[in-house]
Design a protein around this motif. Structure first.
Motif, PDB file in Angstrom:
ATOM      1  N   GLN A   4       0.973  -0.903  -0.002  1.00  0.00           N
ATOM      2  CA  GLN A   4      -0.195   0.153  -0.386  1.00  0.00           C
ATOM      3  C   GLN A   4       1.268   1.101   0.177  1.00  0.00           C
ATOM      4  O   GLN A   4       0.516   2.416  -0.617  1.00  0.00           O
ATOM      5  CB  GLN A   4      -0.708   0.154   0.959  1.00  0.00           C
ATOM      6  N   GLY A   5       2.113   1.480   0.757  1.00  0.00           N
ATOM      7  CA  GLY A   5       2.499   2.675   0.423  1.00  0.00           C
ATOM      8  C   GLY A   5       2.309   3.214   1.598  1.00  0.00           C
ATOM      9  O   GLY A   5       2.922   4.561   1.703  1.00  0.00           O
ATOM     10  N   ARG A   6       1.756   3.097   3.423  1.00  0.00           N
ATOM     11  CA  ARG A   6       1.638   3.949   3.973  1.00  0.00           C
ATOM     12  C   ARG A   6       1.051   2.730   5.093  1.00  0.00           C
ATOM     13  O   ARG A   6       0.406   2.138   4.845  1.00  0.00           O
ATOM     14  CB  ARG A   6       0.162   4.349   3.379  1.00  0.00           C
ATOM     15  N   LEU A  50      14.803  10.818  12.363  1.00  0.00           N
ATOM     16  CA  LEU A  50      14.956  10.928  11.087  1.00  0.00           C
ATOM     17  C   LEU A  50      14.188  11.773  10.204  1.00  0.00           C
ATOM     18  O   LEU A  50      15.339  12.057   9.172  1.00  0.00           O
ATOM     19  CB  LEU A  50      15.532   9.299  11.071  1.00  0.00           C
ATOM     20  N   ILE A  51      13.085  11.053   9.853  1.00  0.00           N
ATOM     21  CA  ILE A  51      12.735  11.713   9.233  1.00  0.00           C
ATOM     22  C   ILE A  51      12.167  13.061   9.091  1.00  0.00           C
ATOM     23  O   ILE A  51      12.703  13.571   7.852  1.00  0.00           O
ATOM     24  CB  ILE A  51      11.199  11.537   9.051  1.00  0.00           C
ATOM     25  N   ASP A  52      12.611  13.862  10.384  1.00  0.00           N
ATOM     26  CA  ASP A  52      12.537  15.547  10.775  1.00  0.00           C
ATOM     27  C   ASP A  52      13.980  16.072  10.274  1.00  0.00           C
ATOM     28  O   ASP A  52      14.532  16.682  10.463  1.00  0.00           O
ATOM     29  CB  ASP A  52      12.295  15.855  12.006  1.00  0.00           C
ATOM     30  N   HIS A  53      15.760  15.019  10.416  1.00  0.00           N
ATOM     31  CA  HIS A  53      16.014  15.520   9.712  1.00  0.00           C
ATOM     32  C   HIS A  53      17.020  14.641   8.904  1.00  0.00           C
ATOM     33  O   HIS A  53      18.068  13.447   8.943  1.00  0.00           O
ATOM     34  CB  HIS A  53      17.775  15.400  11.603  1.00  0.00           C
ATOM     35  N   PRO A  54      16.469  14.373   7.290  1.00  0.00           N
ATOM     36  CA  PRO A  54      17.132  13.586   6.942  1.00  0.00           C
ATOM     37  C   PRO A  54      18.529  13.771   6.292  1.00  0.00           C
ATOM     38  O   PRO A  54      18.284  12.374   5.581  1.00  0.00           O
ATOM     39  CB  PRO A  54      16.947  14.467   5.754  1.00  0.00           C
ATOM     40  N   GLN A  83      11.955   6.377   0.481  1.00  0.00           N
ATOM     41  CA  GLN A  83      11.739   7.509   0.600  1.00  0.00           C
ATOM     42  C   GLN A  83      10.757   8.299   1.855  1.00  0.00           C
ATOM     43  O   GLN A  83       8.851   8.889   1.206  1.00  0.00           O
ATOM     44  CB  GLN A  83      11.557   7.939  -1.095  1.00  0.00           C
ATOM     45  N   VAL A  84      10.687   7.511   3.032  1.00  0.00           N
ATOM     46  CA  VAL A  84       9.532   7.143   3.742  1.00  0.00           C
ATOM     47  C   VAL A  84       9.601   9.152   4.439  1.00  0.00           C
ATOM     48  O   VAL A  84      10.811   9.442   4.137  1.00  0.00           O
ATOM     49  CB  VAL A  84      10.431   6.836   5.179  1.00  0.00           C
ATOM     50  N   ARG A  85       8.667   8.778   4.247  1.00  0.00           N
ATOM     51  CA  ARG A  85       7.742  11.077   4.843  1.00  0.00           C
ATOM     52  C   ARG A  85       6.353  10.679   5.726  1.00  0.00           C
ATOM     53  O   ARG A  85       5.642   9.858   5.281  1.00  0.00           O
ATOM     54  CB  ARG A  85       7.549  11.703   3.128  1.00  0.00           C
ATOM     55  N   ASP A  95       3.940   7.651   4.310  1.00  0.00           N
ATOM     56  CA  ASP A  95       3.860   7.115   2.756  1.00  0.00           C
ATOM     57  C   ASP A  95       5.890   6.618   2.252  1.00  0.00           C
ATOM     58  O   ASP A  95       6.106   7.224   3.480  1.00  0.00           O
ATOM     59  CB  ASP A  95       3.447   8.118   2.313  1.00  0.00           C
ATOM     60  N   PHE A  96       5.350   6.274   2.147  1.00  0.00           N
ATOM     61  CA  PHE A  96       6.776   5.440   1.631  1.00  0.00           C
ATOM     62  C   PHE A  96       6.603   4.593   0.098  1.00  0.00           C
ATOM     63  O   PHE A  96       5.597   4.355  -0.544  1.00  0.00           O
ATOM     64  CB  PHE A  96       7.409   4.460   1.763  1.00  0.00           C
ATOM     65  N   THR A  97       7.930   4.314  -0.877  1.00  0.00           N
ATOM     66  CA  THR A  97       7.330   3.363  -2.211  1.00  0.00           C
ATOM     67  C   THR A  97       6.903   2.426  -1.418  1.00  0.00           C
ATOM     68  O   THR A  97       8.204   1.111  -0.643  1.00  0.00           O
ATOM     69  CB  THR A  97       8.710   3.482  -2.682  1.00  0.00           C
TER      70      THR A  97
END
Length: 413
Positions: A122-124, A249-253, A376-378, A401-403
């Motif tokens: 699903q990518g989510r 980690l998302i906040d600090h790419p 590409q998680v976000r 969301d991610f690939t």
């Protein structure tokens, strides 16, 4: 008489919404903060918190007789001292180290793979509610040797137990609900305990049932209390720490990219997550005699709350403490999961968390598995981040969301 600040309360909705923005003010202006509504003192400076947690004669765990024992159905490890504490702590620690830990790591990986599989195409995924919470309960049930088909019922009972322990004030209705949960959990565990006494296996409940203290086997009450102790201690922080790790980690790419390139940095990222946003924010103690902090006397018999989140961001203990930095030299990754840890997320002293090594292995194993899968998680579009909790604290949700991952690609990592 303690000084009361009428313009500030740790029990307020404003503090609950964003406690971290208050920590510097507390350390500098009100390092011994008194809350009259609950007749308790809150300490926010690193050295004061460490003093309370390491001086177990001056600051006892007597408060847990009221805060924990009713739902634990008996005394917990943190209430014990001397030979009893040493012996029972060793029994529990053996269930989380050596060969047992290796078995648990395999169970962690299997549980994570099973629970994440439906979301990969699903990518989510909501990393808290879809994955983290069920994952934490599944793994703990594996350690204890309980049937995972009962996980939702056990999770509901555990939720009541956790609410009782971590609530600063409970309504009579919520208190009754929490006690009902504890009674039902005890009734569920007693036949299991009796069965493991007759036919012990390799699980932790069997080890508790067959262990002896002073040559005497532990009673059903002793074993029940330790099982619920492990259930609460192993389940409550796991989903919060995992979600916090991915959020930071998302906040600090740039740090996310470094961890992806060099998986050896993952333990440092976990250690910094525990320092920066510890899932356990408050640890209570009782002053056994008058004690002076920053010129303020805390009277004998008073409840003292150690503010772990504030202590972990004290500039006297850490450089640039409000910055998330997996490379910080003043943390020490190697010792961050031991009794020598600089941060206080696991407590410290005699009653430091017995599961620190397991917590590291659990989060490290699942994060190492998820990072390659969540490419590409976000944050999901429209997602609004919110944290909840005063005593323990974590993200209410973390929609990512991610690939999407196609069938046959889930074996990576």
């Amino acid at each position: 008489m303690p000084v009361v600040n009428p313009r500030f309360s740790i029990l307020s909705e404003d503090f609950a919404a964003a406690p971290y923005r208050c920590f510097a003010w507390l350390r500098e202006q009100a390092p011994v903060h008194y809350e009259p509504a609950i007749d308790s003192y809150f300490l926010s400076r690193y050295q004061d918190v460490k003093r309370v947690l390491t001086d177990h004669e001056a600051f006892s765990t007597e408060t847990l007789q009221v805060r924990a024992e009713p739902v634990m159905r008996g005394p917990v490890l943190a209430q014990m001292t001397g030979a009893e504490h040493t012996a029972k702590r060793k029994i529990v620690v053996r269930g989380f180290t050596g060969e047992a830990l290796q078995d648990q790591i395999r169970a962690v990986h299997a549980n994570a793979a099973e629970l994440m599989a439906p979301f990969l195409p699903q990518g989510r995924v909501d990393l808290v509610n879809d994955f983290g919470k069920p994952f934490a309960v599944h793994v703990t049930l594996d350690v204890l040797g309980l049937d995972k088909k009962d996980w939702q019922q056990v999770a509901a009972w555990h939720s009541g137990v956790a609410e009782f322990i971590t609530s600063i004030a409970l309504t009579p209705e919520r208190r009754r609900h929490c006690l009902d949960c504890a009674e039902q959990l005890e009734a569920y565990l007693l036949p299991v305990i009796e069965q493991r006494r007759r036919h012990p296996g390799e699980d932790l409940i069997s080890k508790l049932c067959t262990a002896e203290f002073d040559g005497i086997a532990m009673s059903n009450r002793d074993v029940t209390a330790l099982i619920i102790n492990v259930l609460a201690a192993a389940t409550e922080p796991a989903d919060k720490t995992l979600a916090f790790l991915f959020k930071h980690l998302i906040d600090h790419p740039e740090q996310m990219a470094q961890v992806r390139r060099d998986p050896d940095l993952l333990p440092a990222a976990i250690a910094e997550t525990l320092r920066y946003t510890p899932p356990v924010q408050l640890i209570p103690r009782q002053a056994e005699r008058d004690a002076v902090f920053a010129g303020t006397t805390v009277p004998a018999g008073a409840t003292v709350f150690c503010m772990i989140g504030a202590a972990n961001r004290d500039p006297d203990a850490f450089t640039a403490p409000d910055t998330f930095d997996i490379h910080r030299p003043d943390l020490g990754t190697a010792r961050s999961f031991t009794a020598a840890a600089q941060h206080l997320a696991f407590g410290t002293g005699l009653h430091q968390c017995v599961g620190a090594a397991f917590a590291r292995a659990e989060i490290e194993t699942v994060a190492a598995m998820l990072l390659p899968l969540l490419d590409q998680v976000r944050y999901s579009p429209g997602f609004h981040y919110r944290e909840t909790g005063l005593y323990t604290r974590g993200p209410a949700s973390l929609s990512l969301d991610f690939t999407p991952v196609h069938a046959g690609c889930t074996g990576r990592g």
